[in-house]
Design a protein around this motif. Structure first.
Motif, PDB file in Angstrom:
ATOM      1  N   THR A   1       0.829  -1.205   0.000  1.00 11.20           N
ATOM      2  CA  THR A   1       0.000   0.000   0.000  1.00 11.20           C
ATOM      3  C   THR A   1       0.856   1.245   0.000  1.00 11.20           C
ATOM      4  O   THR A   1       1.866   1.321   0.705  1.00 11.20           O
ATOM      5  CB  THR A   1      -0.902   0.004   1.273  1.00 11.20           C
ATOM      6  OG1 THR A   1      -1.712  -1.175   1.274  1.00 11.20           O
ATOM      7  CG2 THR A   1      -1.797   1.227   1.316  1.00 11.20           C
ATOM      8  N   LEU A   2       0.448   2.229  -0.809  1.00 10.07           N
ATOM      9  CA  LEU A   2       1.078   3.541  -0.802  1.00 10.07           C
ATOM     10  C   LEU A   2       0.061   4.543  -0.252  1.00 10.07           C
ATOM     11  O   LEU A   2      -1.059   4.641  -0.756  1.00 10.07           O
ATOM     12  CB  LEU A   2       1.493   3.951  -2.219  1.00 10.07           C
ATOM     13  CG  LEU A   2       2.022   5.382  -2.393  1.00 10.07           C
ATOM     14  CD1 LEU A   2       3.296   5.613  -1.588  1.00 10.07           C
ATOM     15  CD2 LEU A   2       2.273   5.691  -3.874  1.00 10.07           C
TER      16      LEU A   2
ATOM     17  N   VAL B   1       3.364  -1.049   3.991  1.00  7.59           N
ATOM     18  CA  VAL B   1       2.739   0.262   3.759  1.00  7.59           C
ATOM     19  C   VAL B   1       3.828   1.326   3.697  1.00  7.59           C
ATOM     20  O   VAL B   1       4.642   1.447   4.611  1.00  7.59           O
ATOM     21  CB  VAL B   1       1.752   0.617   4.897  1.00  7.59           C
ATOM     22  CG1 VAL B   1       1.054   1.946   4.589  1.00  7.59           C
ATOM     23  CG2 VAL B   1       0.725  -0.490   5.091  1.00  7.59           C
ATOM     24  N   SER B   2       3.862   2.102   2.598  1.00 11.41           N
ATOM     25  CA  SER B   2       4.812   3.213   2.545  1.00 11.41           C
ATOM     26  C   SER B   2       4.039   4.525   2.481  1.00 11.41           C
ATOM     27  O   SER B   2       2.906   4.582   2.008  1.00 11.41           O
ATOM     28  CB  SER B   2       5.763   3.069   1.349  1.00 11.41           C
ATOM     29  OG  SER B   2       5.039   2.915   0.157  1.00 11.41           O
ATOM     30  N   LEU B   3       4.669   5.567   2.970  1.00 12.71           N
ATOM     31  CA  LEU B   3       3.992   6.843   3.150  1.00 12.71           C
ATOM     32  C   LEU B   3       4.719   7.914   2.359  1.00 12.71           C
ATOM     33  O   LEU B   3       5.936   8.031   2.440  1.00 12.71           O
ATOM     34  CB  LEU B   3       3.996   7.164   4.651  1.00 12.71           C
ATOM     35  CG  LEU B   3       3.408   8.470   5.150  1.00 12.71           C
ATOM     36  CD1 LEU B   3       1.987   8.687   4.653  1.00 12.71           C
ATOM     37  CD2 LEU B   3       3.432   8.494   6.681  1.00 12.71           C
ATOM     38  N   HIS B   4       3.969   8.686   1.566  1.00 14.72           N
ATOM     39  CA  HIS B   4       4.553   9.794   0.809  1.00 14.72           C
ATOM     40  C   HIS B   4       3.843  11.080   1.216  1.00 14.72           C
ATOM     41  O   HIS B   4       2.634  11.210   1.047  1.00 14.72           O
ATOM     42  CB  HIS B   4       4.376   9.536  -0.697  1.00 14.72           C
ATOM     43  CG  HIS B   4       4.783  10.707  -1.552  1.00 14.72           C
ATOM     44  ND1 HIS B   4       6.090  11.103  -1.674  1.00 14.72           N
ATOM     45  CD2 HIS B   4       4.041  11.575  -2.304  1.00 14.72           C
ATOM     46  CE1 HIS B   4       6.143  12.166  -2.481  1.00 14.72           C
ATOM     47  NE2 HIS B   4       4.924  12.473  -2.863  1.00 14.72           N
TER      48      HIS B   4
ATOM     49  N   ARG C   1      -1.320   6.722  10.935  1.00 17.67           N
ATOM     50  CA  ARG C   1      -1.927   5.510  11.479  1.00 17.67           C
ATOM     51  C   ARG C   1      -1.892   4.368  10.438  1.00 17.67           C
ATOM     52  O   ARG C   1      -1.541   3.246  10.755  1.00 17.67           O
ATOM     53  CB  ARG C   1      -3.369   5.791  11.906  1.00 17.67           C
ATOM     54  CG  ARG C   1      -3.968   4.629  12.672  1.00 17.67           C
ATOM     55  CD  ARG C   1      -5.376   4.919  13.134  1.00 17.67           C
ATOM     56  NE  ARG C   1      -5.400   5.911  14.193  1.00 17.67           N
ATOM     57  CZ  ARG C   1      -6.322   6.859  14.278  1.00 17.67           C
ATOM     58  NH1 ARG C   1      -7.260   6.971  13.399  1.00 17.67           N
ATOM     59  NH2 ARG C   1      -6.296   7.715  15.275  1.00 17.67           N
ATOM     60  N   TYR C   2      -2.244   4.687   9.199  1.00 13.63           N
ATOM     61  CA  TYR C   2      -2.141   3.670   8.131  1.00 13.63           C
ATOM     62  C   TYR C   2      -0.712   3.131   8.045  1.00 13.63           C
ATOM     63  O   TYR C   2      -0.491   1.928   7.927  1.00 13.63           O
ATOM     64  CB  TYR C   2      -2.499   4.283   6.774  1.00 13.63           C
ATOM     65  CG  TYR C   2      -3.953   4.264   6.399  1.00 13.63           C
ATOM     66  CD1 TYR C   2      -4.698   3.082   6.408  1.00 13.63           C
ATOM     67  CD2 TYR C   2      -4.595   5.432   5.987  1.00 13.63           C
ATOM     68  CE1 TYR C   2      -6.029   3.070   6.043  1.00 13.63           C
ATOM     69  CE2 TYR C   2      -5.938   5.427   5.617  1.00 13.63           C
ATOM     70  CZ  TYR C   2      -6.651   4.235   5.652  1.00 13.63           C
ATOM     71  OH  TYR C   2      -7.966   4.227   5.279  1.00 13.63           O
ATOM     72  N   ALA C   3       0.247   4.056   8.068  1.00  9.70           N
ATOM     73  CA  ALA C   3       1.650   3.663   7.885  1.00  9.70           C
ATOM     74  C   ALA C   3       2.119   2.735   8.989  1.00  9.70           C
ATOM     75  O   ALA C   3       3.053   1.951   8.801  1.00  9.70           O
ATOM     76  CB  ALA C   3       2.532   4.903   7.819  1.00  9.70           C
TER      77      ALA C   3
END
Length: 220
Positions: A157-158, A183-186, A175-177
């Protein structure tokens, strides 16, 4: 073709607001299926809730899936996460290789709390609303948190979010990250809640992730 991508718009929105993203995926060779959620855009119905939204995603999956990626903005991102995690009882998970969640709320309890504050909803009404969620979905409201769903689904997931998003705070992205290494966060600085959809850099990121470049080397 590279595969099929399902695109889901947000609350009080419609497919055409997702146009820049849709065109980005089409240029990359994907077939794009875009969903007008119940009661929005061209779709029939008066009410939109998590259950009938997930149901709509499931029907799209039966017709056009499995999907290379599901991309959701705002409430549409929460719908995508719930659809892939199979969190509504009686609705089978929607098959997708990847998830892209843009400016998405990660927690129904938190949305309900914000909503209740804004509308001055008292504690008894809040309990009644939570009760209704459980009746409709077969699960208590407290289980509808994105980190929990993504931890169960394990789909790469991005998460793309603007730190200055006033409608869905950046805490939701964090929270998602926290759901795991898949899960990666941008952070899309300065793009708010809606401008983020039309930003070329954001679209490029979202498309590259579906193809399997960039941050998506997180495949297990």
């Amino acid at each position: 073709a590279a595969g099929t991508v399902l695109v889901i718009h947000g609350w009080r929105s419609r497919t055409e607001y997702m146009r820049t993203l849709i065109e980005g995926y089409r240029r990359a060779g994907y077939r794009v299926v875009s969903l007008d959620l119940p009661g929005h855009g061209q779709s029939q119905g008066r009410r939109l809730n998590m259950v009938n939204a997930v149901e709509a995603a499931k029907v799209a999956g039966e017709w056009f899936g499995p999907f290379s990626a599901i991309v959701g903005h705002s409430f549409g991102g929460a719908v995508a996460a719930n659809a892939v995690a199979g969190s509504v009882r009686g609705i089978q998970p929607v098959a997708a290789d990847r998830l892209v969640l843009i400016a998405a709320p990660s927690s129904l309890p938190a949305i309900f709390a914000d909503f209740s504050r804004m509308l001055n909803v008292g504690p008894r009404s809040q309990l009644a609303m939570a009760d209704r969620v459980e009746k409709l979905s077969g699960r208590p409201l407290g289980e509808f948190t994105g980190d929990r769903q993504l931890a169960e689904a394990l789909v790469p997931t991005l998460v793309i979010h603007a730190p200055d998003d006033r409608e869905v705070s950046a805490d939701h992205a964090t929270r998602y990250a926290g759901a795991g290494d898949h899960v990666s966060l941008h952070w899309a600085d300065g793009l708010g809640h809606r401008r983020i959809l039309a930003d070329k850099g954001v679209v490029e990121h979202a498309v590259r992730f579906a193809i399997g470049h960039g941050e998506s080397t997180l495949m297990h």
